[in-house]
Design a protein around this motif. Structure first.
Motif, PDB file in Angstrom:
ATOM      1  N   UNK A 214      73.124  58.691  39.537  1.00 17.89           N
ATOM      2  CA  UNK A 214      71.704  58.423  39.349  1.00 17.89           C
ATOM      3  C   UNK A 214      71.461  56.944  39.079  1.00 17.89           C
ATOM      4  N   UNK A 215      72.346  56.346  38.252  1.00 19.58           N
ATOM      5  CA  UNK A 215      72.204  54.920  37.979  1.00 19.58           C
ATOM      6  C   UNK A 215      72.392  54.102  39.249  1.00 19.58           C
ATOM      7  N   UNK A 216      73.328  54.558  40.104  1.00 16.05           N
ATOM      8  CA  UNK A 216      73.538  53.849  41.364  1.00 16.05           C
ATOM      9  C   UNK A 216      72.288  53.904  42.234  1.00 16.05           C
TER      10      UNK A 216
ATOM     11  N   UNK B  75      66.439  43.448  30.587  1.00 17.68           N
ATOM     12  CA  UNK B  75      66.496  44.892  30.813  1.00 17.68           C
ATOM     13  C   UNK B  75      67.866  45.454  30.470  1.00 17.68           C
ATOM     14  N   UNK B  76      68.950  44.778  30.901  1.00 16.53           N
ATOM     15  CA  UNK B  76      70.307  45.264  30.625  1.00 16.53           C
ATOM     16  C   UNK B  76      70.651  45.132  29.137  1.00 16.53           C
ATOM     17  N   UNK B  77      70.104  44.143  28.483  1.00 16.21           N
ATOM     18  CA  UNK B  77      70.328  44.024  27.035  1.00 16.21           C
ATOM     19  C   UNK B  77      69.719  45.228  26.301  1.00 16.21           C
ATOM     20  N   UNK B  78      68.496  45.579  26.657  1.00 21.67           N
ATOM     21  CA  UNK B  78      67.839  46.726  26.022  1.00 21.67           C
ATOM     22  C   UNK B  78      68.575  48.027  26.347  1.00 21.67           C
ATOM     23  N   UNK B  79      69.043  48.178  27.580  1.00 20.56           N
ATOM     24  CA  UNK B  79      69.774  49.386  27.954  1.00 20.56           C
ATOM     25  C   UNK B  79      71.099  49.462  27.191  1.00 20.56           C
ATOM     26  N   UNK B  80      71.733  48.312  26.981  1.00 21.51           N
ATOM     27  CA  UNK B  80      72.989  48.284  26.233  1.00 21.51           C
ATOM     28  C   UNK B  80      72.775  48.735  24.790  1.00 21.51           C
ATOM     29  N   UNK B  81      71.660  48.303  24.182  1.00 16.51           N
ATOM     30  CA  UNK B  81      71.360  48.747  22.817  1.00 16.51           C
ATOM     31  C   UNK B  81      71.066  50.240  22.778  1.00 16.51           C
TER      32      UNK B  81
ATOM     33  N   UNK C 239      75.716  39.072  35.561  1.00 15.51           N
ATOM     34  CA  UNK C 239      75.501  40.082  34.526  1.00 15.51           C
ATOM     35  C   UNK C 239      76.396  41.270  34.831  1.00 15.51           C
ATOM     36  N   UNK C 240      77.190  41.705  33.840  1.00 20.77           N
ATOM     37  CA  UNK C 240      78.148  42.798  34.013  1.00 20.77           C
ATOM     38  C   UNK C 240      77.841  43.914  33.008  1.00 20.77           C
ATOM     39  N   UNK C 241      76.966  44.878  33.367  1.00 21.33           N
ATOM     40  CA  UNK C 241      76.677  45.995  32.449  1.00 21.33           C
ATOM     41  C   UNK C 241      77.905  46.887  32.257  1.00 21.33           C
TER      42      UNK C 241
ATOM     43  N   UNK D 252      69.623  38.469  23.862  1.00 21.33           N
ATOM     44  CA  UNK D 252      70.059  38.029  25.196  1.00 21.33           C
ATOM     45  C   UNK D 252      70.165  36.509  25.293  1.00 21.33           C
ATOM     46  N   UNK D 253      69.312  35.810  24.539  1.00 20.99           N
ATOM     47  CA  UNK D 253      69.380  34.344  24.568  1.00 20.99           C
ATOM     48  C   UNK D 253      70.701  33.846  23.965  1.00 20.99           C
TER      49      UNK D 253
END
Length: 597
Positions: A418-420, A454-460, A521-523, A573-574
């Motif tokens: 689904x993520x793909x 977006x990836x920072x928020x998803x990581x949290x 960026x490497x999620x 993220x900064x």
């Protein structure tokens, strides 16, 4: 609020129990399993009456009496001669189970054949982990015989080829037969005894072979299934789980008696060591798998540390298995197995309370698995009577555990799929919104900033790691001055495509950050994985062999800075971007064509 506060207090108390209780519980179970006195009967054992109408299989309970040879000095002549018959006592339990007791035990029973019987009968001890068995028989007709076998004796020397210990006893003629046998073992001393006709034994042998074949076949399929999933996805969780399932296969193969028959028939001592070593190996990789599957590092740091300590204990247990006496090591393994599973269940309960779907699957998988492991461990400690039920519960629990956790991993694959698909939709949106850098064909700075947030928020939200790379083309200004800006633009395009080819997942993203700088960026990637990607990029650009006369390397190279949100000093993220940029500067200061993290 009071209800939630009460729930937190209950969980806190349970957590403190897990921290402080294992030592006490381990000592208590080992003490009870080895020193609590067995219930004895002072009444003499019954004589078994046999005739042509006797059942095909007779479980021997009241007919068996035993004597503990605490010094290990009694000879067979002393015991068989009848001098010590008064020392034998009948065991009140249906199955003689003495836990982990390394002292020899003598058993005896008498059978009276009231009329000639046409079919041969066998004495069967349905427990495959007894080191030494010396059996002696004699009858009123003056005949006698003896057998010597056990797990320390090559399999080919067994009187009957069976995973259990089976002995032919001459009960066809009208006579009275006395049977004595001495048992000694470093493992659990469990003695389930039966008399069985040859035809009944052959039937049970075939049925057991078929049922165990189906069981081991199912586990074998799951081993290959998860291994090929690992080859396709390259996630550590699948590798750990493959090793866990393979360990389950070996453990049940040996615990059921087939391992000594099929794997260690000529090397019996290795079978005992393997039996003691497989459980620590399985539990070690189970802990690694659970840490990866439940993401305990970020969600529950203290429990993660406790599980790491427990994994270290299993490593020490594995290393000690060839040197430590088995009658002392196996009880510890049995207790640690129960405590380890309880800890993993506790973590999964905490995750399930947070509505984690994977934790719910993990919890369901271990309900039957834990039941089977506890019953099997208590049987080995002498606290559970029925060995067949304990072994069956263990097999059922392990099989259900393997199937449900495999389904959980499949669910994880579906999540990746689904993520793909989501990433594909984002790629389409990228083209539609013209967020590509027109020169290099990769994402531009605007899209990079959006994706980083977006990836920072998803990581949290998912408690998964996030890493990034900052890449700079070395001595690019000198290249422009030497070969011209058109040639410089061509080199940026070639380098961008080469860096993009080093990314194997659709979720990974590269963009032109500005000038000759690129950001990646490497999620779902820890810093170790990011370093592997960076090294691949470094080598790929160098292997392009693009001539650069003004570079000390005589070719175009890059420098790379690596950062990860697992660094405790990074909280935004900064700061993640700033750390990567600082490490890039350090790589350039070091002499370029390097990575720093």
């Amino acid at each position: 609020m009071d209800r939630f506060r009460c729930m937190r207090e209950c969980l806190s108390k349970f957590y403190r129990f897990l921290i402080s209780g294992p030592v006490f519980l381990a000592v208590f179970l080992i003490f009870v399993g080895q020193t609590f006195p067995k219930s004895l009967e002072t009444t003499p054992a019954k004589k078994l009456q046999l005739d042509s109408g006797s059942p095909e299989e007779i479980r021997l309970f009241d007919e068996i009496s035993f004597m503990r040879d605490s010094l290990g000095s009694l000879s067979s002549n002393e015991v068989i001669g009848g001098e010590l018959d008064s020392s034998f006592r009948r065991n009140a339990d249906k199955i003689s189970n003495f836990g982990y007791d390394s002292n020899p035990y003598w058993f005896k029973f008498r059978a009276e054949v009231e009329e000639p019987i046409s079919e041969e009968r066998y004495l069967r001890i349905e427990y495959p982990h007894l080191d030494k068995i010396d059996l002696y028989w004699k009858d009123s007709l003056g005949r006698e015989g003896e057998y010597h076998t056990g797990n320390l004796t090559p399999f080919k020397e067994r009187p009957v080829k069976d995973r259990y210990f089976v002995f032919p006893i001459p009960l066809e003629d009208k006579a009275e037969v006395e049977v004595y046998f001495r048992v000694e073992s470093e493992g659990s001393l469990t003695i389930p005894i039966s008399l069985i006709t040859r035809s009944k034994w052959e039937e049970s042998f075939r049925i057991s072979l078929v049922l165990n074949g189906i069981f081991f076949g199912a586990l074998g399929v799951m081993v290959f299934y998860n291994f090929f999933l690992f080859l396709g996805i390259r996630e550590k969780a699948y590798l750990y789980y493959t090793i866990v399932v393979f360990s389950f296969v070996l453990f049940t193969l040996i615990s059921s008696g087939y391992g000594f028959w099929l794997l260690f028939s000529d090397f019996p001592k290795w079978g005992n060591y393997a039996f003691a070593a497989i459980t620590p190996m399985a539990m070690f990789f189970l802990i690694l798998f659970s840490q990866e599957y439940l993401q305990t590092r970020n969600s529950h740091p203290r429990l993660h540390l406790l599980s790491k300590l427990l994994a270290g204990v299993w490593v020490l247990t594995l290393c000690a298995s060839p040197f430590f006496p088995l009658h002392k090591l196996l009880p510890i393994i049995a207790v640690l197995s129960i405590l380890g599973i309880l800890l993993l269940l506790f973590v999964s309960v905490l995750r399930a309370l947070k509505n984690d779907r994977r934790a719910k699957i993990f919890l369901a998988a271990w309900i039957l698995g834990l039941t089977g492991i506890i019953m099997f461990s208590l049987n080995r400690l002498g606290l559970w009577e029925s060995e067949p039920i304990a072994s069956g519960a263990l097999k059922l629990g392990l099989l259900s555990n393997v199937v449900l956790l495999s389904l959980g991993l499949v669910d994880r694959i579906n999540t990746f799929r689904k993520e793909k698909e989501e990433y594909k939709e984002k790629a389409d949106q990228l083209l539609e919104l013209s967020l590509l850098d027109p020169l290099t064909g990769v994402a531009n700075r605007r899209f990079f900033d959006q994706e980083l947030d977006r990836e920072w928020n998803r990581s949290l939200r998912t408690e998964r790691p996030l890493s990034m790379l900052m890449i700079d083309v070395d001595y690019f200004k000198s290249y422009n001055d030497t070969y011209g800006h058109l040639k410089g633009d061509e080199i940026l395009e070639r380098v961008a495509l080469a860096l993009k080819d080093c990314l194997n997942r659709s979720s990974d993203m590269i963009s032109r950050y500005g000038g000759e700088e690129f950001g990646v960026i490497l999620p779902d990637t820890p810093v170790e994985g990011a370093i592997v990607v960076a090294l691949d990029m470094l080598q790929t650009v160098e292997d392009m062999q693009i001539v650069h006369e003004k570079s000390p390397f005589s070719r175009v190279t890059v420098s790379i800075g690596v950062s990860s949100n697992l660094d405790r000093e990074i909280h935004s993220p900064q700061e993640l971007l700033g750390a990567a940029d600082k490490n890039l500067y350090d790589a350039k200061s070091f002499g370029r064509n390097h990575i720093r993290h």
